[in-house]
Design a protein around this motif. Structure first.
Motif, PDB file in Angstrom:
ATOM      1  N   LEU A 229       0.829  -1.209   0.000  1.00  0.00           N
ATOM      2  CA  LEU A 229       0.000   0.000   0.000  1.00  0.00           C
ATOM      3  C   LEU A 229       0.864   1.260   0.000  1.00  0.00           C
ATOM      4  O   LEU A 229       0.453   2.293  -0.541  1.00  0.00           O
ATOM      5  N   SER A 230       2.066   1.190   0.577  1.00  0.00           N
ATOM      6  CA  SER A 230       2.988   2.334   0.520  1.00  0.00           C
ATOM      7  C   SER A 230       3.423   2.600  -0.918  1.00  0.00           C
ATOM      8  O   SER A 230       3.487   3.755  -1.360  1.00  0.00           O
ATOM      9  N   ALA A 231       3.727   1.538  -1.648  1.00  0.00           N
ATOM     10  CA  ALA A 231       4.123   1.696  -3.052  1.00  0.00           C
ATOM     11  C   ALA A 231       2.966   2.258  -3.871  1.00  0.00           C
ATOM     12  O   ALA A 231       3.177   3.105  -4.750  1.00  0.00           O
ATOM     13  N   ARG A 232       1.744   1.798  -3.581  1.00  0.00           N
ATOM     14  CA  ARG A 232       0.589   2.319  -4.314  1.00  0.00           C
ATOM     15  C   ARG A 232       0.386   3.800  -4.026  1.00  0.00           C
ATOM     16  O   ARG A 232       0.080   4.595  -4.923  1.00  0.00           O
ATOM     17  N   PHE A 233       0.538   4.204  -2.774  1.00  0.00           N
ATOM     18  CA  PHE A 233       0.369   5.604  -2.406  1.00  0.00           C
ATOM     19  C   PHE A 233       1.355   6.481  -3.163  1.00  0.00           C
ATOM     20  O   PHE A 233       1.035   7.603  -3.566  1.00  0.00           O
ATOM     21  N   LEU A 234       2.563   5.987  -3.387  1.00  0.00           N
ATOM     22  CA  LEU A 234       3.596   6.761  -4.073  1.00  0.00           C
ATOM     23  C   LEU A 234       3.194   7.108  -5.502  1.00  0.00           C
ATOM     24  O   LEU A 234       3.438   8.225  -5.977  1.00  0.00           O
ATOM     25  N   ILE A 235       2.568   6.151  -6.202  1.00  0.00           N
ATOM     26  CA  ILE A 235       2.264   6.388  -7.620  1.00  0.00           C
ATOM     27  C   ILE A 235       0.844   6.901  -7.845  1.00  0.00           C
ATOM     28  O   ILE A 235       0.417   7.072  -8.990  1.00  0.00           O
ATOM     29  N   GLY A 236       0.104   7.149  -6.773  1.00  0.00           N
ATOM     30  CA  GLY A 236      -1.253   7.669  -6.908  1.00  0.00           C
ATOM     31  C   GLY A 236      -2.260   6.718  -6.284  1.00  0.00           C
ATOM     32  O   GLY A 236      -2.384   5.585  -6.747  1.00  0.00           O
ATOM     33  N   TRP A 237      -2.960   7.176  -5.265  1.00  0.00           N
ATOM     34  CA  TRP A 237      -3.847   6.291  -4.524  1.00  0.00           C
ATOM     35  C   TRP A 237      -5.069   5.883  -5.344  1.00  0.00           C
ATOM     36  O   TRP A 237      -5.383   4.714  -5.498  1.00  0.00           O
ATOM     37  N   SER A 238      -5.765   6.867  -5.896  1.00  0.00           N
ATOM     38  CA  SER A 238      -6.993   6.568  -6.661  1.00  0.00           C
ATOM     39  C   SER A 238      -6.670   6.088  -8.066  1.00  0.00           C
ATOM     40  O   SER A 238      -7.201   5.088  -8.537  1.00  0.00           O
ATOM     41  N   GLU A 239      -5.783   6.822  -8.742  1.00  0.00           N
ATOM     42  CA  GLU A 239      -5.408   6.474 -10.113  1.00  0.00           C
ATOM     43  C   GLU A 239      -3.892   6.460 -10.226  1.00  0.00           C
ATOM     44  O   GLU A 239      -3.247   7.481  -9.991  1.00  0.00           O
ATOM     45  N   PRO A 240      -3.284   5.328 -10.552  1.00  0.00           N
ATOM     46  CA  PRO A 240      -1.812   5.275 -10.649  1.00  0.00           C
ATOM     47  C   PRO A 240      -1.297   6.069 -11.838  1.00  0.00           C
ATOM     48  O   PRO A 240      -1.937   6.116 -12.892  1.00  0.00           O
ATOM     49  N   HIS A 241      -0.155   6.721 -11.643  1.00  0.00           N
ATOM     50  CA  HIS A 241       0.494   7.475 -12.716  1.00  0.00           C
ATOM     51  C   HIS A 241       1.639   6.636 -13.278  1.00  0.00           C
ATOM     52  O   HIS A 241       2.491   6.153 -12.535  1.00  0.00           O
ATOM     53  N   TRP A 242       1.627   6.489 -14.576  1.00  0.00           N
ATOM     54  CA  TRP A 242       2.609   5.619 -15.221  1.00  0.00           C
ATOM     55  C   TRP A 242       3.769   6.450 -15.780  1.00  0.00           C
ATOM     56  O   TRP A 242       3.565   7.388 -16.543  1.00  0.00           O
TER      57      TRP A 242
ATOM     58  N   PHE B 128       7.734   3.715 -12.057  1.00  0.00           N
ATOM     59  CA  PHE B 128       7.862   2.253 -12.055  1.00  0.00           C
ATOM     60  C   PHE B 128       8.991   1.825 -11.112  1.00  0.00           C
ATOM     61  O   PHE B 128       8.830   0.945 -10.264  1.00  0.00           O
ATOM     62  N   VAL B 129      10.148   2.475 -11.288  1.00  0.00           N
ATOM     63  CA  VAL B 129      11.326   2.131 -10.493  1.00  0.00           C
ATOM     64  C   VAL B 129      11.092   2.459  -9.018  1.00  0.00           C
ATOM     65  O   VAL B 129      11.399   1.660  -8.127  1.00  0.00           O
ATOM     66  N   LEU B 130      10.525   3.642  -8.745  1.00  0.00           N
ATOM     67  CA  LEU B 130      10.292   4.047  -7.366  1.00  0.00           C
ATOM     68  C   LEU B 130       9.295   3.136  -6.662  1.00  0.00           C
ATOM     69  O   LEU B 130       9.474   2.784  -5.487  1.00  0.00           O
ATOM     70  N   ALA B 131       8.239   2.752  -7.376  1.00  0.00           N
ATOM     71  CA  ALA B 131       7.239   1.863  -6.769  1.00  0.00           C
ATOM     72  C   ALA B 131       7.865   0.521  -6.396  1.00  0.00           C
ATOM     73  O   ALA B 131       7.635  -0.014  -5.307  1.00  0.00           O
ATOM     74  N   GLY B 132       8.678  -0.036  -7.302  1.00  0.00           N
ATOM     75  CA  GLY B 132       9.352  -1.291  -7.015  1.00  0.00           C
ATOM     76  C   GLY B 132      10.313  -1.164  -5.844  1.00  0.00           C
ATOM     77  O   GLY B 132      10.394  -2.054  -4.983  1.00  0.00           O
ATOM     78  N   ALA B 133      11.034  -0.022  -5.795  1.00  0.00           N
ATOM     79  CA  ALA B 133      11.985   0.193  -4.706  1.00  0.00           C
ATOM     80  C   ALA B 133      11.271   0.293  -3.359  1.00  0.00           C
ATOM     81  O   ALA B 133      11.712  -0.279  -2.363  1.00  0.00           O
ATOM     82  N   VAL B 134      10.154   1.020  -3.329  1.00  0.00           N
ATOM     83  CA  VAL B 134       9.400   1.154  -2.074  1.00  0.00           C
ATOM     84  C   VAL B 134       8.864  -0.201  -1.629  1.00  0.00           C
ATOM     85  O   VAL B 134       8.924  -0.561  -0.448  1.00  0.00           O
ATOM     86  N   LEU B 135       8.320  -0.967  -2.565  1.00  0.00           N
ATOM     87  CA  LEU B 135       7.799  -2.295  -2.250  1.00  0.00           C
ATOM     88  C   LEU B 135       8.881  -3.167  -1.606  1.00  0.00           C
ATOM     89  O   LEU B 135       8.641  -3.834  -0.584  1.00  0.00           O
ATOM     90  N   LEU B 136      10.078  -3.162  -2.185  1.00  0.00           N
ATOM     91  CA  LEU B 136      11.174  -3.998  -1.683  1.00  0.00           C
ATOM     92  C   LEU B 136      11.744  -3.478  -0.369  1.00  0.00           C
ATOM     93  O   LEU B 136      11.930  -4.232   0.584  1.00  0.00           O
ATOM     94  N   VAL B 137      12.008  -2.159  -0.329  1.00  0.00           N
ATOM     95  CA  VAL B 137      12.723  -1.590   0.812  1.00  0.00           C
ATOM     96  C   VAL B 137      11.850  -1.541   2.063  1.00  0.00           C
ATOM     97  O   VAL B 137      12.307  -1.876   3.163  1.00  0.00           O
ATOM     98  N   VAL B 138      10.595  -1.124   1.915  1.00  0.00           N
ATOM     99  CA  VAL B 138       9.727  -0.997   3.093  1.00  0.00           C
ATOM    100  C   VAL B 138       9.523  -2.358   3.751  1.00  0.00           C
ATOM    101  O   VAL B 138       9.635  -2.509   4.967  1.00  0.00           O
ATOM    102  N   ARG B 139       9.223  -3.389   2.935  1.00  0.00           N
ATOM    103  CA  ARG B 139       9.023  -4.703   3.535  1.00  0.00           C
ATOM    104  C   ARG B 139      10.317  -5.227   4.161  1.00  0.00           C
ATOM    105  O   ARG B 139      10.309  -5.795   5.253  1.00  0.00           O
ATOM    106  N   ALA B 140      11.445  -5.056   3.443  1.00  0.00           N
ATOM    107  CA  ALA B 140      12.730  -5.524   3.983  1.00  0.00           C
ATOM    108  C   ALA B 140      13.037  -4.831   5.307  1.00  0.00           C
ATOM    109  O   ALA B 140      13.523  -5.465   6.253  1.00  0.00           O
ATOM    110  N   PHE B 141      12.752  -3.544   5.387  1.00  0.00           N
ATOM    111  CA  PHE B 141      13.018  -2.788   6.613  1.00  0.00           C
ATOM    112  C   PHE B 141      12.150  -3.285   7.764  1.00  0.00           C
ATOM    113  O   PHE B 141      12.640  -3.521   8.878  1.00  0.00           O
ATOM    114  N   LEU B 142      10.843  -3.445   7.507  1.00  0.00           N
ATOM    115  CA  LEU B 142       9.935  -3.898   8.562  1.00  0.00           C
ATOM    116  C   LEU B 142      10.335  -5.275   9.087  1.00  0.00           C
ATOM    117  O   LEU B 142      10.343  -5.516  10.301  1.00  0.00           O
ATOM    118  N   VAL B 143      10.670  -6.184   8.174  1.00  0.00           N
ATOM    119  CA  VAL B 143      11.057  -7.533   8.588  1.00  0.00           C
ATOM    120  C   VAL B 143      12.403  -7.516   9.310  1.00  0.00           C
ATOM    121  O   VAL B 143      12.590  -8.214  10.313  1.00  0.00           O
TER     122      VAL B 143
END
Length: 409
Positions: free
Chosen positions: A139-152, A157-172
């Motif tokens: 959901l953090s990655a989704r918020f980054l690229i637009g909550w209601s409508e994603p911006h392409w 693309f790169v930032l969303a993937g980075a947030v997805l990987l880094v946030v989960r890795a950090f929490l774990v």
């Protein structure tokens, strides 16, 4: 009513979450609470999905579900232990982040839940925690690229993937560090191949998003690459299985010997001392015979955790089989090695290990002791066999002297 209450108390008592450190318990519960709050917020605030979004979700979910079932059945048939299947989930979750509304994206998070059910994860709190961490990261990655409508865009693309990987890795990683402050860096952050596979998975998810945005029916074409990706993600587990002792997580005898010989070779070339500690738990057979082998396994795991927290990160700790452990101390000579051995002896005596006997009754083992033999290169040279023989002789002396002792060869 009394019987039902007893069953509930027994279930909670056996739930390993409550055996964690207080800080780890608080953190795990906090992460789960945040994830639950976000899911509720998503369903309260999201609009109804459009028909094309429902079609995209159906195709992504069907493809991901099929791959999850196939890979899980394959692992179970071969009686292998699956490592965390996070790499597989990255790919279809990344595609969902870029193409689905938040409410359907949350439903796509049932994929990790399905894996947990199929794999029969033994520790419920770990499964819930990692699923919660995955939810927050997604959901953090989704918020980054637009909550209601994603911006392409390529950058997003790169930032969303980075947030997805880094946030989960950090929490774990924080959770692992709180659970075991002495955990090795590779256990907390993963190995380089884990990071590489995560990047590959996120890239595959981006390509899948492009494909399904053009033609939702193309999602099944991603099935074979997802299966191959999951197989590739098991490679670190297979390698670790060949190097690690299953009961303690320490280096097994063969892997420890390779590490020790390499370290001794480097130390000899540099003219640096090395010390070796050979440890044997006293009267361990009594634990297995009187309380049970599962209790014995719990003791071995507790001692292993204590050993990792009692030595430096660069020291090589291994299990030699049975109740015997070994520690190599690069750069340390007699006095420091004996101090380290005595610290381990004291820490062992201070251990209190909660376990259950063969009848299921709770037991607290707090009378553990260890005998330790110490050998150094300054007296026996840099040949590993010579050091082990000397340390073993010193260990036998410690045993014959009454146990719970440190003896220098």
């Amino acid at each position: 009513m009394t019987g039902s209450s007893g069953e509930v108390i027994g279930l909670v008592g056996g739930w390993l979450l409550w055996r964690l450190r207080p800080a780890a318990i608080a953190y795990v519960l906090a992460v789960q609470a945040v994830a639950l709050a976000l899911v509720v917020l998503v369903f309260v605030t999201s609009r109804s999905p459009l028909s094309n979004e429902l079609l995209t979700f159906t195709m992504l979910a069907a493809t991901a579900g099929t791959v999850i079932v196939i890979t899980s059945v394959s692992i179970n048939v071969r009686r292998q232990i699956r490592r965390n299947p996070w790499t597989l989930h990255i790919a279809y979750l990344a595609a969902g982040i870029l193409t689905l509304p938040p409410n359907l994206l949350v439903l796509l998070l049932l994929g990790p839940t399905l894996h947990g059910v199929l794999d029969g994860r033994p520790e419920l709190h770990r499964w819930l925690f990692t699923t919660a961490a995955t939810t927050i990261a997604t959901l953090s990655a989704r918020f980054l690229i637009g909550w209601s409508e994603p911006h392409w865009s390529p950058v997003l693309f790169v930032l969303a993937g980075a947030v997805l990987l880094v946030v989960r890795a950090f929490l774990v990683a924080v959770g692992i560090r709180l659970r075991n402050p002495g955990a090795a860096r590779a256990d907390v952050l993963g190995e380089p191949i884990d990071v590489l596979l995560g990047i590959v998975a996120a890239s595959l998810g981006g390509l899948l998003a492009v494909a399904v945005s053009i033609e939702p029916g193309s999602a099944p074409l991603a099935g074979p690459p997802l299966v191959l990706l999951d197989l590739a993600s098991q490679l670190p587990q297979w390698r670790r299985s060949a190097q690690r002792d299953a009961k303690t997580g320490l280096a097994n005898a063969a892997h420890w010997e390779r590490l020790a010989r390499n370290e001794l070779h480097r130390a000899q070339a540099r003219g640096q001392p090395v010390s070796l500690l050979l440890l044997d738990l006293d009267h361990f057979k009594r634990v297995n015979d009187e309380i049970g082998h599962l209790a014995g396994d719990t003791v071995l795991a507790a001692v292993a955790m204590m050993l990792r927290s009692s030595v430096r990160r660069e020291d090589a700790v291994g299990r030699f089989g049975g109740e015997e452990f070994v520690v190599l101390l690069p750069g340390k000579d007699t006095d420091v090695a004996c101090d380290a051995a005595d610290r381990i002896r004291t820490s062992t005596a201070a251990l209190s290990v909660p376990t259950r006997d063969t009848r299921g009754h709770h037991r607290e083992l707090n009378d553990l002791t260890v005998s330790i033999g110490v050998a150094t290169t300054s007296r026996f040279g840099y040949d590993l066999t010579d050091l082990l023989v000397a340390a073993d002789a010193a260990l036998l002396t410690a045993k014959s002297a009454g146990r719970n002792a440190v003896t220098l060869a």
